[in-house]
Design a protein around this motif. Sequence first.
Motif, PDB file in Angstrom:
ATOM      1  N   VAL A  85       0.841  -1.193   0.000  1.00  6.64           N
ATOM      2  CA  VAL A  85       0.000   0.000   0.000  1.00  6.64           C
ATOM      3  C   VAL A  85       0.883   1.253   0.000  1.00  6.64           C
ATOM      4  N   LEU A  86       0.614   2.134  -0.983  1.00  8.55           N
ATOM      5  CA  LEU A  86       1.330   3.408  -1.072  1.00  8.55           C
ATOM      6  C   LEU A  86       0.474   4.570  -0.588  1.00  8.55           C
ATOM      7  N   GLN A  87      -0.845   4.462  -0.810  1.00  5.15           N
ATOM      8  CA  GLN A  87      -1.727   5.578  -0.466  1.00  5.15           C
ATOM      9  C   GLN A  87      -3.125   5.080  -0.143  1.00  5.15           C
ATOM     10  N   HIS A  88      -3.735   5.721   0.864  1.00  7.23           N
ATOM     11  CA  HIS A  88      -5.154   5.524   1.182  1.00  7.23           C
ATOM     12  C   HIS A  88      -5.727   6.914   1.404  1.00  7.23           C
ATOM     13  N   VAL A  89      -6.750   7.260   0.630  1.00  6.45           N
ATOM     14  CA  VAL A  89      -7.383   8.573   0.720  1.00  6.45           C
ATOM     15  C   VAL A  89      -8.867   8.374   0.959  1.00  6.45           C
ATOM     16  N   LYS A  90      -9.439   9.216   1.820  1.00  5.85           N
ATOM     17  CA  LYS A  90     -10.866   9.109   2.157  1.00  5.85           C
ATOM     18  C   LYS A  90     -11.561  10.435   1.862  1.00  5.85           C
ATOM     19  N   PHE A  91     -12.758  10.341   1.249  1.00  2.00           N
ATOM     20  CA  PHE A  91     -13.601  11.502   0.977  1.00  2.00           C
ATOM     21  C   PHE A  91     -14.973  11.229   1.586  1.00  2.00           C
ATOM     22  N   VAL A  92     -15.404  12.073   2.511  1.00  4.29           N
ATOM     23  CA  VAL A  92     -16.676  11.897   3.204  1.00  4.29           C
ATOM     24  C   VAL A  92     -17.738  12.755   2.524  1.00  4.29           C
ATOM     25  N   ALA A  93     -18.841  12.121   2.154  1.00  6.21           N
ATOM     26  CA  ALA A  93     -20.004  12.771   1.531  1.00  6.21           C
ATOM     27  C   ALA A  93     -19.617  13.696   0.376  1.00  6.21           C
ATOM     28  N   PRO A  94     -18.900  13.172  -0.626  1.00  6.91           N
ATOM     29  CA  PRO A  94     -18.547  14.009  -1.771  1.00  6.91           C
ATOM     30  C   PRO A  94     -19.779  14.323  -2.617  1.00  6.91           C
ATOM     31  N   VAL A  95     -19.725  15.434  -3.314  1.00  7.74           N
ATOM     32  CA  VAL A  95     -20.845  15.868  -4.143  1.00  7.74           C
ATOM     33  C   VAL A  95     -20.559  15.534  -5.603  1.00  7.74           C
ATOM     34  N   ALA A  96     -21.494  14.847  -6.246  1.00  7.51           N
ATOM     35  CA  ALA A  96     -21.365  14.525  -7.665  1.00  7.51           C
ATOM     36  C   ALA A  96     -21.694  15.767  -8.489  1.00  7.51           C
ATOM     37  N   MET A  97     -20.974  15.940  -9.593  1.00 11.73           N
ATOM     38  CA  MET A  97     -21.168  17.097 -10.460  1.00 11.73           C
ATOM     39  C   MET A  97     -21.551  16.637 -11.863  1.00 11.73           C
ATOM     40  N   VAL A  98     -22.271  17.481 -12.587  1.00 12.19           N
ATOM     41  CA  VAL A  98     -22.738  17.135 -13.923  1.00 12.19           C
ATOM     42  C   VAL A  98     -21.582  17.129 -14.922  1.00 12.19           C
ATOM     43  N   GLN A  99     -20.728  18.139 -14.909  1.00  9.10           N
ATOM     44  CA  GLN A  99     -19.600  18.212 -15.841  1.00  9.10           C
ATOM     45  C   GLN A  99     -18.330  18.643 -15.111  1.00  9.10           C
ATOM     46  N   PRO A 100     -17.793  17.776 -14.251  1.00 11.09           N
ATOM     47  CA  PRO A 100     -16.580  18.159 -13.523  1.00 11.09           C
ATOM     48  C   PRO A 100     -15.332  18.035 -14.401  1.00 11.09           C
ATOM     49  N   THR A 101     -14.274  18.698 -13.992  1.00 16.26           N
ATOM     50  CA  THR A 101     -12.988  18.490 -14.650  1.00 16.26           C
ATOM     51  C   THR A 101     -12.520  17.078 -14.300  1.00 16.26           C
ATOM     52  N   PRO A 102     -11.627  16.474 -15.083  1.00 14.95           N
ATOM     53  CA  PRO A 102     -11.231  15.078 -14.852  1.00 14.95           C
ATOM     54  C   PRO A 102     -10.631  14.784 -13.478  1.00 14.95           C
ATOM     55  N   ASP A 103     -10.106  15.791 -12.807  1.00 17.30           N
ATOM     56  CA  ASP A 103      -9.511  15.560 -11.492  1.00 17.30           C
ATOM     57  C   ASP A 103     -10.163  16.402 -10.398  1.00 17.30           C
ATOM     58  N   ALA A 104     -11.458  16.682 -10.567  1.00 16.87           N
ATOM     59  CA  ALA A 104     -12.174  17.572  -9.640  1.00 16.87           C
ATOM     60  C   ALA A 104     -12.202  17.068  -8.200  1.00 16.87           C
ATOM     61  N   LEU A 105     -12.244  15.773  -7.996  1.00 22.09           N
ATOM     62  CA  LEU A 105     -12.306  15.228  -6.635  1.00 22.09           C
ATOM     63  C   LEU A 105     -10.920  15.138  -6.000  1.00 22.09           C
ATOM     64  N   THR A 106      -9.970  14.569  -6.704  1.00 28.16           N
ATOM     65  CA  THR A 106      -8.670  14.245  -6.110  1.00 28.16           C
ATOM     66  C   THR A 106      -7.570  15.245  -6.405  1.00 28.16           C
ATOM     67  N   GLY A 107      -7.751  16.057  -7.438  1.00 22.58           N
ATOM     68  CA  GLY A 107      -6.623  16.816  -7.950  1.00 22.58           C
ATOM     69  C   GLY A 107      -5.748  15.865  -8.748  1.00 22.58           C
ATOM     70  N   ARG A 108      -4.635  16.346  -9.253  1.00 17.57           N
ATOM     71  CA  ARG A 108      -3.707  15.482  -9.998  1.00 17.57           C
ATOM     72  C   ARG A 108      -2.711  14.913  -9.002  1.00 17.57           C
TER      73      ARG A 108
END
Length: 131
Positions: A85-108
């Motif tokens: 394991v190199l990485q574990h990331v958690k997102f609580v109650a994220p909001v879905a978007m209609v036309q997000p950028t490809p890395d809108a949730l995590t960033g690059r």
Amino acid sequence: MRFRLCMLAVWLPLVAQAAPELRCHFEVNAERFEHSFSPVSDPYSVGSVNLADRFRFKAVLLGNDTQVDLINLYVSYQTERQPMVLQHVKFVAPVAMVQPTPDALTGRVALYSPFLGKELQYGCALHEVAR
């Protein structure tokens, strides 16, 4: 009244239900991959995705057909014996978007293997899609 019921019957099939879907883009040594993930109720049933026989990626979206309560992302490096394991990331109650950028949730994100310095770059976005 009958006219209203007929209009309602015509309108209902046109209304699409929106559902969340996580879309991730990966790049390993100039090789590109794309995967989509849907919500599940059982986190133990989710498998990981092989990325160029170097890395493994697992996205666990806990929720239902209309919302995501929690997202856990796991990135592992594939050693000869077992994944590390190199990485574990958690997102609580994220909001879905209609036309997000490809890395809108995590960033690059850029991660490097502990051996040979192999690089994985990825980005994910939570989309709201019609089903």
